[in-house]
Design a protein around this motif. Structure first.
Motif, PDB file in Angstrom:
ATOM      1  N   LYS B 103       0.856  -1.186   0.000  1.00  0.00           N
ATOM      2  CA  LYS B 103       0.000   0.000   0.000  1.00  0.00           C
ATOM      3  C   LYS B 103       0.890   1.233   0.000  1.00  0.00           C
ATOM      4  O   LYS B 103       1.723   1.413   0.890  1.00  0.00           O
ATOM      5  CB  LYS B 103      -0.880  -0.036   1.246  1.00  0.00           C
ATOM      6  N   ASN B 104       0.718   2.071  -1.008  1.00  0.00           N
ATOM      7  CA  ASN B 104       1.572   3.243  -1.187  1.00  0.00           C
ATOM      8  C   ASN B 104       0.822   4.511  -0.815  1.00  0.00           C
ATOM      9  O   ASN B 104      -0.310   4.718  -1.244  1.00  0.00           O
ATOM     10  CB  ASN B 104       2.013   3.338  -2.649  1.00  0.00           C
ATOM     11  N   PHE B 105       1.444   5.361  -0.034  1.00  0.00           N
ATOM     12  CA  PHE B 105       0.838   6.620   0.409  1.00  0.00           C
ATOM     13  C   PHE B 105       1.585   7.779  -0.232  1.00  0.00           C
ATOM     14  O   PHE B 105       2.810   7.832  -0.159  1.00  0.00           O
ATOM     15  CB  PHE B 105       0.950   6.756   1.930  1.00  0.00           C
ATOM     16  N   PHE B 106       0.856   8.690  -0.849  1.00  0.00           N
ATOM     17  CA  PHE B 106       1.536   9.827  -1.482  1.00  0.00           C
ATOM     18  C   PHE B 106       0.596  11.026  -1.538  1.00  0.00           C
ATOM     19  O   PHE B 106      -0.599  10.918  -1.264  1.00  0.00           O
ATOM     20  CB  PHE B 106       2.017   9.441  -2.888  1.00  0.00           C
ATOM     21  N   TYR B 107       1.164  12.170  -1.861  1.00  0.00           N
ATOM     22  CA  TYR B 107       0.376  13.394  -2.041  1.00  0.00           C
ATOM     23  C   TYR B 107       0.658  13.944  -3.433  1.00  0.00           C
ATOM     24  O   TYR B 107       1.818  14.023  -3.844  1.00  0.00           O
ATOM     25  CB  TYR B 107       0.765  14.446  -0.996  1.00  0.00           C
ATOM     26  N   PHE B 108      -0.411  14.314  -4.156  1.00  0.00           N
ATOM     27  CA  PHE B 108      -0.207  15.073  -5.379  1.00  0.00           C
ATOM     28  C   PHE B 108       0.251  16.467  -4.969  1.00  0.00           C
ATOM     29  O   PHE B 108      -0.260  17.031  -3.989  1.00  0.00           O
ATOM     30  CB  PHE B 108      -1.511  15.177  -6.171  1.00  0.00           C
ATOM     31  N   LYS B 109       1.205  17.035  -5.716  1.00  0.00           N
ATOM     32  CA  LYS B 109       1.654  18.392  -5.361  1.00  0.00           C
ATOM     33  C   LYS B 109       0.473  19.351  -5.393  1.00  0.00           C
ATOM     34  O   LYS B 109       0.378  20.274  -4.592  1.00  0.00           O
ATOM     35  CB  LYS B 109       2.764  18.842  -6.312  1.00  0.00           C
ATOM     36  N   ASP B 110      -0.420  19.086  -6.365  1.00  0.00           N
ATOM     37  CA  ASP B 110      -1.646  19.885  -6.456  1.00  0.00           C
ATOM     38  C   ASP B 110      -2.793  18.898  -6.684  1.00  0.00           C
ATOM     39  O   ASP B 110      -2.914  18.320  -7.768  1.00  0.00           O
ATOM     40  CB  ASP B 110      -1.527  20.880  -7.618  1.00  0.00           C
ATOM     41  N   ALA B 111      -3.610  18.704  -5.650  1.00  0.00           N
ATOM     42  CA  ALA B 111      -4.655  17.679  -5.741  1.00  0.00           C
ATOM     43  C   ALA B 111      -5.614  17.969  -6.889  1.00  0.00           C
ATOM     44  O   ALA B 111      -6.246  17.067  -7.427  1.00  0.00           O
ATOM     45  CB  ALA B 111      -5.405  17.577  -4.416  1.00  0.00           C
ATOM     46  N   GLY B 112      -5.715  19.249  -7.268  1.00  0.00           N
ATOM     47  CA  GLY B 112      -6.606  19.628  -8.363  1.00  0.00           C
ATOM     48  C   GLY B 112      -6.032  19.255  -9.732  1.00  0.00           C
ATOM     49  O   GLY B 112      -6.781  19.055 -10.678  1.00  0.00           O
ATOM     50  N   SER B 113      -4.705  19.195  -9.860  1.00  0.00           N
ATOM     51  CA  SER B 113      -4.099  18.775 -11.125  1.00  0.00           C
ATOM     52  C   SER B 113      -3.010  17.731 -10.860  1.00  0.00           C
ATOM     53  O   SER B 113      -1.827  18.071 -10.725  1.00  0.00           O
ATOM     54  CB  SER B 113      -3.480  19.955 -11.889  1.00  0.00           C
ATOM     55  N   ASP B 115      -1.440  15.835 -12.650  1.00  0.00           N
ATOM     56  CA  ASP B 115      -0.333  15.733 -13.604  1.00  0.00           C
ATOM     57  C   ASP B 115       0.863  16.607 -13.217  1.00  0.00           C
ATOM     58  O   ASP B 115       1.935  16.503 -13.804  1.00  0.00           O
ATOM     59  CB  ASP B 115      -0.830  16.090 -15.018  1.00  0.00           C
ATOM     60  N   LYS B 116       0.703  17.457 -12.215  1.00  0.00           N
ATOM     61  CA  LYS B 116       1.839  18.271 -11.764  1.00  0.00           C
ATOM     62  C   LYS B 116       2.815  17.472 -10.897  1.00  0.00           C
ATOM     63  O   LYS B 116       3.793  18.019 -10.396  1.00  0.00           O
ATOM     64  CB  LYS B 116       1.345  19.492 -10.990  1.00  0.00           C
ATOM     65  N   GLY B 117       2.512  16.216 -10.684  1.00  0.00           N
ATOM     66  CA  GLY B 117       3.467  15.362  -9.972  1.00  0.00           C
ATOM     67  C   GLY B 117       3.054  15.047  -8.556  1.00  0.00           C
ATOM     68  O   GLY B 117       2.089  15.612  -8.029  1.00  0.00           O
ATOM     69  N   LYS B 118       3.792  14.121  -7.965  1.00  0.00           N
ATOM     70  CA  LYS B 118       3.431  13.686  -6.626  1.00  0.00           C
ATOM     71  C   LYS B 118       4.653  13.539  -5.743  1.00  0.00           C
ATOM     72  O   LYS B 118       5.786  13.491  -6.224  1.00  0.00           O
ATOM     73  CB  LYS B 118       2.667  12.365  -6.701  1.00  0.00           C
ATOM     74  N   ARG B 119       4.391  13.443  -4.432  1.00  0.00           N
ATOM     75  CA  ARG B 119       5.447  13.232  -3.460  1.00  0.00           C
ATOM     76  C   ARG B 119       5.121  11.909  -2.768  1.00  0.00           C
ATOM     77  O   ARG B 119       4.140  11.810  -2.021  1.00  0.00           O
ATOM     78  CB  ARG B 119       5.431  14.392  -2.458  1.00  0.00           C
ATOM     79  N   MET B 120       5.932  10.865  -3.033  1.00  0.00           N
ATOM     80  CA  MET B 120       5.727   9.588  -2.356  1.00  0.00           C
ATOM     81  C   MET B 120       6.125   9.748  -0.894  1.00  0.00           C
ATOM     82  O   MET B 120       7.167  10.325  -0.588  1.00  0.00           O
ATOM     83  CB  MET B 120       6.592   8.492  -2.988  1.00  0.00           C
ATOM     84  N   ALA B 121       5.298   9.242   0.016  1.00  0.00           N
ATOM     85  CA  ALA B 121       5.616   9.381   1.435  1.00  0.00           C
ATOM     86  C   ALA B 121       6.051   8.039   2.025  1.00  0.00           C
ATOM     87  O   ALA B 121       7.132   7.930   2.596  1.00  0.00           O
ATOM     88  CB  ALA B 121       4.408   9.911   2.194  1.00  0.00           C
ATOM     89  N   GLU B 122       5.223   7.049   1.840  1.00  0.00           N
ATOM     90  CA  GLU B 122       5.434   5.817   2.598  1.00  0.00           C
ATOM     91  C   GLU B 122       4.851   4.651   1.817  1.00  0.00           C
ATOM     92  O   GLU B 122       3.826   4.792   1.140  1.00  0.00           O
ATOM     93  CB  GLU B 122       4.680   5.978   3.924  1.00  0.00           C
TER      94      GLU B 122
END
Lengths: 394, 349
Positions: B103-113, B115-122
């Protein structure tokens, strides 16, 4: 092989400087996770600030040992994660000793499903003035077997300082409980001995309760003896909704809906409302939905205690206290029975059937009243001081 | 030929075969120690943070997700070659030894778009060994190239722009190995959550798995329980009462019942929130708390029908204080959408 791997992992983790937890916190937690059977985890002397719950799980024969209650002090004042200070779960033969833990956001030490747990020479406290924002329990074994709590100190809990819940085979001895709502509480627990403790300046000193809605239904077989239970007159600072919130300030010993409880050889001094109360769950005025729950006390014996009162004045902040004041003024009897009994357990003449008896033996200053609270109203005086049906020996 | 050289030959052949197999397939012995790096499992191919599943690894979705501080999640199952899951109507499916849940946890840099990329957390890895499950957490490095094993947990800052365009900051907390069991426990044994029939029964997922030989003993669709996907409820206040009931009960199942069940860590509370629970008192309706302490918030009952603001349940899911909040672990922020749902549900009672 796994040990070697563990050792490598330990090194990696201890010297990994990236994260915000303190080194000590990380080291203790890592040792707790990697501990093997027979290990002793030493916590060094010092004052340490801990940011999250420390935990032991699925361990056997492991000791967590500090350098002394006044030397190893773990503060959870800035706690960010987890509700407890220390949590021990699903384990066998665990010893916790020689340290102080304080100011956890929830409970300070909770142990659940542990067979063989010793708390020894531990101080668990909330610093500052006792307050409803303090956590619930200082020492909290629940669903455990073979519990020993000895020479421990519990201060400032907004529920109970030493709280043993849903457990079996329990010793609580040589402990001090001060400035908690309940000093020592034995709840839905069987075979508990509580002796030579000091419970003072709590709202209630020592409580033996059976409550509804719990997986472990019935407690009982409890002995409370040789304790000093004094000046438990602290204001009740339990958040509402909690059952101890119904305990009047000025309670020494209270037995609620439990069976086979012997209270003897205690010094029960200067508790201003109820020195010793034997009550049913109905007195809390909380509805009961649990069909299998027995709300009445039975098989109770109170003997050879020394009561002293001084100038007693029941608390007016509690309904029960107010009734006592209304009925007795400053001469509240030391031993109170609420008189709410199971009709099936009583003979036609009002005496108890054997094994359901409530026995009030010889006590020093053991004045008695039967509140007959099932029939009580503030205008008609139904309170009885007749001790005839209570003169028995268990 | 001596027996010694025969053994060497067999070993050599075996080594070559496993190397070939290893090129496409993740090869581990069932009870090997956990990998120190996520990449070591070879669950994914190519750029690790793209989470492109390798052979034997497939993605899954659940109906009633657990809220964890607005983190996005991607979930995968790994099955060793030639093995499959076995359906059970209650509790976690039976997994073969050697299987894994990732199970991968991450945040989109911009949840609205996105495609602007993500930050993998855990990334959390549950490994099914020959004697049961074990849990391991992997924390992603700054460069997002890999994640390393972290048994004692970790705390690090993350920030992202939420759906409303607000910049969010959080000290992300990775649980330690023991905390994993704070939720994943059934009678004291480690157990996965969320991989059960009611959670996985959506969008023909189970039928697809049965069709591709990954799942055995799947019954007729009508016999498979399903949780309501509560995330489809946009406006709880204007939602029909029966839908609200289904949504709220699914929410409680996904967010609370892993502890609040008769076999879970919260069995001490006597409050059981499984979606299948039918006893109102067990659900907390007009039930006084047992050991809530200041978690009661001066309220008298778990749930007071019609009165969310007199219900302890709402008080605790609205709080961010570690000594009060529920769930105890995995949440620091308030789940506004979940609260709106529970509030509307209690009000509708």
């Amino acid at each position: 092989m796994f040990r070697l791997f563990s050792a490598t992992l330990l090194l990696l983790l201890v010297f990994n400087p990236v994260f915000a937890q303190s080194d000590v916190e990380k080291r203790i937690q890592t040792q707790c996770i990697l501990a093997e059977e027979g290990d002793i985890i030493e916590i060094p002397a010092g004052n340490f600030s801990i940011s999250g719950t420390l935990s032991l799980d699925e361990k056997k024969n492991v000791t967590l040992r500090g350098a002394g209650q006044d030397k190893t002090i773990l503060s959870f004042k800035g706690q960010k994660q987890g509700a407890e200070g220390l949590k021990v779960t699903n384990s066998t033969n665990i010893v916790l000793e020689n340290f102080t833990m304080e100011d956890a956001k929830g409970d300070i030490i909770k142990t659940q499903n542990v067979n063989g747990i010793i708390f020894r020479d531990i101080t668990a406290r909330w610093t500052g003035k006792p307050d409803e924002s303090n956590g619930s329990y200082a020492l909290y074994p629940v669903q455990c077997q073979k519990v020993r709590i000895e020479r421990c100190t519990a201060i400032g809990a907004s529920d109970a300082g030493i709280y043993v819940g849903q457990s079996d085979s329990v010793w609580v001895t040589a402990c001090t409980a001060k400035n908690n709502v309940a000093g020592i509480e034995i709840e839905n627990t069987t075979n508990a001995w509580v002796w030579k403790n000091h419970a003072f300046e709590n709202t209630g000193g020592i409580l033996v309760f059976d409550l509804p809605d719990l997986p472990k239904k019935r407690g009982g077989h409890v002995k409370v003896y040789d304790n000093l239970v004094a000046r438990n007159n602290y204001r009740n600072f339990a958040p509402k909704g909690n059952i101890v919130g119904t305990v009047p300030a000025g309670t020494g010993v209270m037995v609620l809906a439990t069976n086979d409880v012997e209270v003897y050889n205690n010094k029960i001094w200067e508790n201003r409302t109820v020195s010793t109360g034997i009550v049913s769950y109905y007195i809390t005025e909380t509805p009961i939905n649990d069909q299998s729950y027995i709300p009445y006390p039975s098989g109770i014996s109170v003997h050879d205690n020394i009561f002293s009162g001084g100038r007693r004045m029941p608390t007016l902040k509690n309904r029960l206290g107010f009734i006592f004041w209304w009925k007795f003024g400053k001469k509240v009897p030391h031993i109170l029975y609420d008189g709410i009994s199971n009709p099936d357990w009583v003979n036609a003449d009002g005496s108890f059937k054997p094994s359901y008896q409530i026995c009030i033996g010889e006590n020093v200053n053991g004045t008695f009243a039967n509140l007959r609270a099932d029939k009580l109203s503030l205008t008609s005086d139904r309170i009885s001081r007749d001790q005839t049906h209570f003169n028995c020996k268990k | 030929m001596t027996s010694g050289s025969g053994f060497r030959l067999v070993t050599a052949v075996f080594t070559v075969l496993s190397l070939i197999a290893g090129l496409s397939f993740s090869v581990r012995n069932t009870d090997d120690a956990p990998e120190l790096y996520l990449s070591g499992y070879r669950f994914f191919t190519g750029n690790l943070s793209d989470l492109t599943p390798a052979e034997g690894v497939f993605e899954y979705e659940v109906n009633a997700p657990l809220f964890t501080d607005y983190a996005e999640k991607k979930r995968f199952i790994y099955l060793p070659e030639g093995t499959l899951l076995t359906y059970t109507s209650q509790g976690a499916f039976e997994f073969p030894a050697g299987a894994a849940i990732i199970k991968n946890f991450f945040y989109f840099k911009d949840a609205g778009s996105p495609d602007k990329g993500k930050r993998m957390a855990e990334t959390r890895v549950l490994l099914k060994g020959s004697t049961g499950w074990k849990a391991f957490t992997y924390v992603w490095n700054e460069s997002q190239s890999d994640a390393n094993l972290e048994v004692a947990g970790a705390v690090f800052p993350v920030s992202w722009k939420n759906m409303d365009g607000k910049q969010m900051h959080l000290d992300y907390v990775v649980p330690n190995t023991n905390q994993c069991k704070g939720c994943h426990s059934f009678d004291g044994q480690f157990t996965p959550a969320g991989v059960n029939a009611a959670q996985l029964n959506r969008n023909n997922q189970l039928q697809r798995w049965a069709g591709s030989g990954r799942l055995a003993q799947l019954p007729e669709p009508s016999a498979i329980p399903a949780l309501f996907d509560y995330t489809t409820i946009d406006d709880p206040v204007r939602t029909d009462k029966t839908v609200l009931e289904k949504g709220a009960r699914a929410y409680l199942e996904g967010n609370c019942a892993h502890c609040h069940n008769p076999h879970g860590p919260a069995s001490t509370s006597g409050m059981f929130l499984e979606a299948t629970q039918t006893d109102p008192e067990r659900l907390g309706i007009m039930k006084p708390p047992v050991a809530a302490g200041r978690g009661s918030g001066d309220r008298k009952f778990g749930i007071v029908p019609g009165k969310p603001h007199e219900s302890i349940l709402l008080y605790r899911i609205e709080s961010t204080d570690p000594g009060i909040r529920m769930p105890e672990l995995g949440r620091q922020l308030v789940h506004n959408e979940g609260i709106a749902l529970i509030k509307a549900w209690i009000r509708s009672m």
